[in-house]
Design an enzyme around this catalytic site. Structure first.
Site, short mmCIF file in Angstrom:
data_model
loop_
_atom_site.label_atom_id
_atom_site.label_comp_id
_atom_site.label_asym_id
_atom_site.label_seq_id
_atom_site.Cartn_x
_atom_site.Cartn_y
_atom_site.Cartn_z
N LYS A 150 11.64 39.59 90.92
CA LYS A 150 12.54 38.52 91.36
C LYS A 150 12.06 37.93 92.68
CE LYS A 150 15.55 42.08 93.35
NZ LYS A 150 16.66 43.00 93.01
N TYR A 205 10.86 30.14 125.75
CA TYR A 205 12.24 29.62 125.83
C TYR A 205 13.19 30.68 126.37
CZ TYR A 205 11.24 25.54 122.86
OH TYR A 205 10.77 24.38 122.34
#
Ligand SMILES: *Cc1c(COP(=O)(O)O)cnc(C)c1O
Length: 374
Positions: A40, A258
């Site tokens: 999957k 950041y």
């Protein structure tokens, strides 16, 4: 068309040979049960069209996807193996029986409405009958088993398997596992003629598949850790090698990235690398002054991730790596033999499954087979 692969920030290498070796190792652990394969989510991010034939070459003949669209892709990849079986774990969607018959795909039936629709649509081929034993996600409840739909299913569309799914197999000796095994033993008495399937990767590795007819491993095929607190017996399948764009010297006390979350504890050499959260490198793996971050590797040297993960960039503290190796144009290992999928997951507070299924939206993707290419 210009070949843009050389502009990619990183190469993602999938080793089909490692997947085959992992499959055979799991098959030994599951024997005498057959070993299937869960493919999957694009074979856990590794690429369903490449992975399915590799697994078939290694001996897999039973495949599970989550969606019908994935099952059709698996079936196309299985053209040389028409005898292989493909099941859709997420169940049966009314009105799709003809499409499923055309592609020779069967559903895993997990509720009375699904059974009703499958019988009404005159579904072809042998489905799996999924009964919940404690996961409380998909699957019939024990109380549903009195329904006459069950008898109709057994006569009209005999199931290939009686199936259940384990909630806590990754934690050996979990009491839930004992409860689920007892519930499944009762179910087997109720359906003595149906072959059984119960084991995901963790349950296969801990020996629970042996008592059944079919194992259903996923994550372990792709090298991920299935059982917590034990050495992972599987071989890594995925490598990510990322390009260093720049290096710079950051003086003690200066910050990187950041939010200025990382402050250099010493004069440091910093490498800026062309991978970020838009590549599936999880932002949750960012470090700070107070929390250990993930790491990469340059040759055998671990180089810590510093500051926040940006959209397209990360920063690494490469002070301890050889300067020639930690230079612009060189690559660093973000995943591979030195940095496992689970190392990355642990740093981000998640699991290897999420790391793999997020991988490589922009990477230069290379598929190798160490069983054929060497
Ligand atoms: C995903 C899944 C598996 C495979 O689980 P892994 O932990 O990846 O081995 C097996 N069975 C079902 C029902 C699943 O949803």
């Amino acid at each position: 068309m210009v070949d843009t692969s050389r502009f990619a920030g990183a190469t993602l290498t999938i080793d089909l040979g490692a997947i085959k070796r992992n499959y055979r190792r799991l098959a030994e652990m599951a024997a005498p049960a057959e070993t299937g394969a869960v493919v999957k989510a694009n074979a856990y991010g590794c690429g369903i069209t490449d992975v399915v034939p590799a697994l078939a070459e290694a001996g897999a003949r039973t495949f599970f996807t989550a969606l019908l669209s994935e099952a059709i892709a698996a079936r196309e990849a299985l053209a040389p193996w028409p005898e292989a079986r493909v099941f859709v774990l997420n169940g049966y969607q009314a009105g799709t029986a003809a499409l499923m018959a055309f592609h020779n795909i069967a559903p895993v039936l997990g509720s009375l409405p699904e059974l009703t629709a499958w019988l009404a649509d005159e579904g072809q081929g042998a489905p799996a009958l999924h009964v919940d034993t404690g996961m409380s996600r998909l699957g019939l409840e024990t109380g549903d088993l009195g329904s006459d739909l069950i008898d109709r299913l057994i006569t009209q569309s005999p199931p290939a398997y009686l199936m259940t799914h384990m909630a806590c197999a990754d934690t050996p000796d979990h009491p839930k596992t004992v409860e689920q095994l007892a519930a499944f033993a009762d179910l087997r008495k109720r359906f003595p003629n149906l072959p059984t399937t119960l084991a995901n990767s963790a349950a296969t590795i801990t020996g629970l598949a042996k008592e059944t007819d079919l194992a259903r491993p996923g994550i372990a095929l792709y090298g991920g850790r299935a059982v917590n607190g034990r050495p992972n017996p599987m071989e890594p399948v995925v490598r990510v090698d990322a390009r260093i764009l720049q290096t710079r010297t950051v003086k003690q006390g200066e910050t990187v990235g950041y939010g200025a979350t990382w402050t250099a504890p010493r004069d440091s050499r910093v490498a800026i690398v062309a991978v970020g959260y838009a590549d599936g490198y999880l932002r949750a793996g960012s470090g700070g002054d107070s929390r250990p971050a993930g790491f990469a590797a340059i040759k055998n040297t671990r180089v810590p991730l510093i500051g926040r993960v940006s959209m397209d960039l990360i920063a690494l503290d490469v002070t301890d790596a050889a300067p020639d190796d930690a230079a612009p144009g060189q690559t660093v290992e973000l995943l591979g033999s030195q940095v496992t999928v689970d190392d990355v997951a642990d740093a981000a507070g998640t699991i290897g499954y999420e790391v793999l299924t997020n991988l490589g939206k922009r990477y230069d993707r290379i598929v190798i087979d160490t069983e054929k290419d060497t």
